[in-house]
Scaffold this motif. Structure first.
Motif: not given
Length: 652
Positions: A364-390
């Motif tokens: 019949v088929g398969t269902a793969v369920s994922l649950q992964i936590p991520f920070y919201l930008p205003d709550k994260a500290v010390g993350f890298k931005t995509l553009k190094s020029s920033e």
């Protein structure tokens, strides 16, 4: 018990013979004053030791044919006897020819009606030890095989990561330019695709690296909606080729931007979707994305990947997360692949503090369920931005500093030079180690960024030569390895050569900046340690003897001294008996001499003694040929004696 004692008393001669000819050597001693004196030794002991009764009876129990190593054992036997306790140890003993053999030595007190005796048993276990050594060698061979594999992977890593470094490095330089929105999006797409490819290369080259302490997740702000659409676009051609429908449904409650490891999320999704495509013949694949409640600044992203594929039997559902596992052999043959995907996915999801679950119905088929936590930008500290020029504005300027970039790949040199130019640093370039040495002789540099693998003189050799420079300022210049080889042993090789830092290709602008800043401010690190010097025995291979003696240096010296005292005499007897045409004696003494060379690793001498022994045992030996062999053996024998003397001298 009474019947046993009666039988023994009625057959004392029988038991005397049993004791005398048992396979184990036996010594019986009594305490006289403060020392033990041997009162009985069986025939097996005399056969092994080559000693006579005059040398044994009345003397302390001797375990070897010479006294030096025996003293320690005797002291232990005496100490335990006085305490009334058992003493047992494994050690090497010497037979009457001076050759070592492994034995279990056991001593214990034994009381009769009016006397107390110390019984010492020597049980030979050379065959068992030989098998243990064979097992060790087999394990060493397996380890050597792994080293060969690691070397192949390191080379493969270098070849694949080098062009990736060029792609990612150039995109980082482009990010610093004033691009319009469309071109900025193109650069971002190139960078994301290259990063995904790099992650896949890393996993192929070193699948188990996820279990190492070196594995780190990257915290980076990313557009999750754009990432999901890009993943779907990347696989759409595969689904269209199979005639499958592909649908992406993103709930409106999913934020546009999150902070976390976007590359690993993309890798997880690509692995699951690749499996779904592989095992779905017709129908559709759908991806549903929503989120849960925010907790501690993190929002759980919930993803479900559903397909209408072949499904998984209930009995196999728990096995699909195992490495290299397929639902069955038939699916492997039919669909191909080794089933690496979900095992890797489970490890990655675990590192991301996420959860994964699979539900499936066969046919019949398969269902793969994922649950992964991520920070919201205003709550994260010390993350890298995509553009190094920033982040360029917060970078410290190093105007006036000058570096040397050593790399045979022009693109790599341009990338480092371009990045360092942003910091106000001038850069010279060299294509190999020889050119680098010339440049260092002519200039003073704040640091050297050195590739490891280059045609001609490589980075390791160049570093070693720099560290030997006459001028202290040049000798102590910080050297930072920039290499596509990322295995632990590669990093250790760099340290041993005298390098101070290590940056793996592809690298980021931040990594280059931080490494340079560290060495400019703090100077050279002290992580380069002088490797422990291994024992040098002037080319003499004593590994086998080390194994036999169990690392007992006193016993090792003793056996080598026996070699020096016995070998010249045995060699002289072979020559004398040959000159007298007493070939049976030549055979006898060749046989006695042969194991002596084996124990000290003289393979050529061992081969010659075997030939001499065999030829001397013939009815009419070829005297001319035999003389040549004996003459050659005598030369090698002299060389062996000199080498053993040299080895002994180095040990003292």
């Amino acid at each position: 018990m009474g019947d046993n004692l009666k039988f023994i008393s009625d057959h004392t001669e029988l038991f005397g013979k049993l004791l005398n000819y048992t396979f184990d050597a036996l010594l019986v001693s009594k305490l006289q004053g403060s020392d033990l004196q041997t009162v009985f030794a069986n025939q097996t002991y005399y056969s092994i030791s080559g000693l006579s009764e005059d040398n044994v009876i009345g003397s302390p129990p001797r375990i070897t044919a010479s006294a030096n190593s025996a003293n320690n054992l005797y002291d232990s036997i005496l100490k335990h006897f006085k305490k009334g306790s058992l003493f047992e140890t494994e050690c090497t003993c010497l037979n009457k020819a001076g050759s070592p053999f492994w034995a279990i030595v056991k001593s214990f007190p034994l009381d009769t009606d009016d006397e107390k005796f110390c019984v010492t048993i020597i049980k030979e276990i050379t065959i068992r030890k030989k098998r243990e050594n064979e097992l060790k060698k087999a394990l060493q061979e397996a380890k050597s095989s792994k080293i060969v594999k690691d070397k192949f992977l390191a080379n493969m890593s270098h070849e694949m990561r080098t062009p990736l470094n060029g792609i990612l490095g150039m995109t980082q330089l482009l990010e610093g330019k004033d691009l319009d929105e469309e071109n900025a999006d193109y650069v971002e797409e190139i960078k994301l695709s290259a990063e995904n490819l790099l992650a896949i290369v890393n996993d192929i080259l070193e699948f188990n690296f996820l279990k190492s302490t070196n594995f780190k997740l990257e915290n980076r702000k990313f557009n999750i909606r754009k990432l999901l659409r890009q993943v779907v676009d990347n696989i759409r051609s595969q689904t269209e080729e199979k005639g499958l429908d592909l649908e992406l449904v993103i709930s409106k409650n999913v934020p546009e931007y999150l902070v976390g490891d976007s590359v690993r999320l993309s890798q997880v999704l690509m692995n699951i979707l690749s499996n779904s495509i592989k095992f779905t013949k017709n129908g559709e694949i759908a991806i549903f994305v929503t989120t849960g409640d925010v907790e501690n600044g993190k929002i759980p992203v919930k993803l479900m990947i559903k397909d209408t594929g072949i499904g998984i039997p209930d009995s196999m559902i728990n096995n699909i997360f195992e490495s290299f596992s397929q639902v069955s052999k038939s699916t492997s043959y039919k669909f191909g692949g080794a089933g690496l995907g979900l095992s890797l996915v489970k490890q990655l999801v675990g590192y991301m503090d996420g959860k994964i679950d699979v539900e499936s119905t066969e046919g019949v088929g398969t269902a793969v369920s994922l649950q992964i936590p991520f920070y919201l930008p205003d709550k994260a500290v010390g993350f890298k931005t995509l553009k190094s020029s920033e982040t360029d504005s917060i970078k410290e300027s190093f105007s006036g500093d000058k570096i040397l970039i050593v790399d045979d790949y022009t693109v790599n040199r341009r990338i480092v030079k371009g990045m360092m130019k942003k910091l106000g640093v001038d850069a010279d370039e060299a294509e190999d180690g020889s050119e680098a040495l010339e440049m260092i002789n002519q200039n003073n540099y704040s640091a050297v960024f050195m590739d490891v693998h280059m045609p001609g003189m490589g980075g390791l050799e160049a570093t070693r030569r720099i560290r030997e420079h006459d001028e202290k300022s040049k000798r102590d210049v910080p050297i930072i390895a920039i290499t596509a080889s990322v295995l632990d042993r590669d990093i250790e090789e760099c340290k041993q050569a005298g390098m101070d830092g290590f940056i793996a290709k592809p690298f980021t602008y931040d990594e280059l900046y931080n490494s340079f800043k560290e060495f400019i401010k703090n100077g050279r690190s002290s992580n380069s340690k002088t490797p422990e010097q291994s024992k040098d025995f002037s080319g003499l291979d004593l590994n086998n003897l080390y194994e036999l003696t169990g690392g007992d240096e006193d016993l090792l010296k003793e056996i080598m001294e026996l070699f020096l005292s016995q070998t010249p005499d045995l060699m002289s007897k072979i020559i004398t008996h040959f000159n007298s045409s007493e070939y049976d004696k030549v055979k006898e003494f060749s046989h006695t001499l042969k194991p002596t060379f084996t124990y000290v690793g003289m393979e050529k001498a061992t081969e010659l003694t075997e030939k001499i022994e065999s030829m001397a045992g013939e009815n009419n030996p070829d005297a001319g040929k035999l003389e040549e062999l004996i003459s050659e053996l005598n030369v090698i024998c002299t060389e062996a004696i000199n080498k053993v003397k040299s080895a002994l001298s180095s040990m003292s």
